[in-house]
Design an enzyme around this catalytic site. Structure first.
Site, mmCIF file in Angstrom:
data_model
loop_
_atom_site.group_PDB
_atom_site.id
_atom_site.type_symbol
_atom_site.label_atom_id
_atom_site.label_comp_id
_atom_site.label_asym_id
_atom_site.label_seq_id
_atom_site.Cartn_x
_atom_site.Cartn_y
_atom_site.Cartn_z
ATOM 1 N N VAL A 82 -0.388 9.529 -0.072
ATOM 2 C CA VAL A 82 1.052 9.827 -0.019
ATOM 3 C C VAL A 82 1.364 11.029 -0.891
ATOM 4 O O VAL A 82 2.197 11.783 -0.640
ATOM 5 C CB VAL A 82 1.586 8.691 -0.749
ATOM 6 C CG1 VAL A 82 1.188 8.333 -2.154
ATOM 7 C CG2 VAL A 82 3.157 8.613 -0.696
ATOM 8 N N ASP A 83 0.215 11.394 -1.921
ATOM 9 C CA ASP A 83 0.383 12.651 -2.636
ATOM 10 C C ASP A 83 0.486 14.021 -1.663
ATOM 11 O O ASP A 83 1.339 14.941 -1.462
ATOM 12 C CB ASP A 83 -0.642 12.688 -3.610
ATOM 13 C CG ASP A 83 -0.599 13.649 -4.675
ATOM 14 O OD1 ASP A 83 0.707 14.202 -4.919
ATOM 15 O OD2 ASP A 83 -1.339 13.792 -5.336
ATOM 16 N N SER A 115 -1.633 2.985 -6.235
ATOM 17 C CA SER A 115 -3.060 2.496 -6.303
ATOM 18 C C SER A 115 -3.717 1.766 -5.282
ATOM 19 O O SER A 115 -4.851 1.247 -5.338
ATOM 20 C CB SER A 115 -3.345 1.795 -7.753
ATOM 21 O OG SER A 115 -3.100 2.650 -8.764
ATOM 22 N N THR A 116 -3.233 1.588 -4.199
ATOM 23 C CA THR A 116 -3.663 0.772 -2.945
ATOM 24 C C THR A 116 -4.404 1.553 -2.027
ATOM 25 O O THR A 116 -4.928 0.846 -1.117
ATOM 26 C CB THR A 116 -2.435 -0.201 -2.465
ATOM 27 O OG1 THR A 116 -1.437 0.726 -1.579
ATOM 28 C CG2 THR A 116 -1.822 -1.011 -3.364
ATOM 29 N N GLY A 117 -4.231 2.851 -2.167
ATOM 30 C CA GLY A 117 -5.330 3.455 -0.967
ATOM 31 C C GLY A 117 -6.492 3.807 -1.799
ATOM 32 O O GLY A 117 -7.436 3.009 -2.051
ATOM 33 N N ILE A 145 7.411 7.625 3.012
ATOM 34 C CA ILE A 145 8.410 7.589 1.974
ATOM 35 C C ILE A 145 8.938 9.276 1.849
ATOM 36 O O ILE A 145 10.173 9.254 1.395
ATOM 37 C CB ILE A 145 7.604 7.422 0.677
ATOM 38 C CG1 ILE A 145 8.499 7.052 -0.511
ATOM 39 C CG2 ILE A 145 6.403 8.612 0.075
ATOM 40 C CD1 ILE A 145 7.779 6.313 -1.619
#
Ligand code: AR6
Length: 173
Positions: A34-35, A122-124, A12
């Site tokens: 991702v953060d 939330s999927t990680g 992303i």
């Protein structure tokens, strides 16, 4: 105008859209997943903005969203939202996850964004079951788009094949 809603398997942080959404935590001080990828690629300007927001309002609650610069990223803005930690499904996780998508899109519209890319929030680390998260994500985005005009494109960005298949399955259902 019809908004394009599609799944994409990608990083992303590389997308040249108006706003990318970050799956942050309530401290807004960065993290893994991702953060971490967004802060690493975007540079320190993002964290500086986050610190200003924390000083003003003290972080970000689950389901809510805040907006910052995108630093060196090709996107114009980063919208940071905080997904729910999966807790078995009886702690209003679905409602909180839906709020993440809706509030992020609302903030995007308020800032003149016409293209937005979401990760699978939330999927990680937060452990939300992938198929369930995909249903909530797509339903929430569609509901928002039905009530709001002017968004040209929403991309559901999947890092891994499992999330990609899950989002595709919901989009094609
Ligand atoms: N581009 C797109 N998606 C990605 C990328 C990337 N570069 N990297 C990972 N993903 P996670 P969460 C996917 O754990 O579950 C952080 O430490 C990943 O495969 O990043 O909401 C925060 O600071 C997964 O499908 O976020 C919080 O503390 C999705 O992004 C906590 O993790 C979300 O995984 C938030 O946990």
């Amino acid at each position: 105008m019809q908004t394009t809603l599609q799944a994409l398997q990608a990083d992303i942080a590389k997308l040249p859209v108006d706003a990318i959404v970050n799956a942050a935590n309530s401290s807004l001080m960065g993290g893994g997943g991702v953060d971490g990828a967004i802060h690493r690629a975007g540079g320190p300007a993002i964290l500086e903005d986050c610190r200003r927001i924390v000083a003003k309002q003290g972080g970000c609650k689950t389901g809510e969203a805040v907006i910052t610069t995108a630093g060196r990223l090709p996107a114009k803005f980063v919208i940071h939202t905080v997904g729910p930690v999966w807790n078995g499904g009886h702690k209003q996780e679905a409602e909180k996850l839906a709020n993440c998508y809706r509030n992020s899109l609302q903030l995007a519209v308020e800032n003149g964004c016409r293209s937005v890319a979401f990760p699978c929030i939330s999927t990680g680390v937060y452990g939300y079951p992938i198929a369930e998260a995909a249903k909530v994500a797509v339903a929430s985005v569609k509901a928002f788009l039905e009530e709001n005009e002017g968004m040209e494109s929403v991309v559901m960005v999947c890092f891994d094949g499992e999330n990609y298949e899950a989002i595709q399955a919901v989009l094609n259902a």
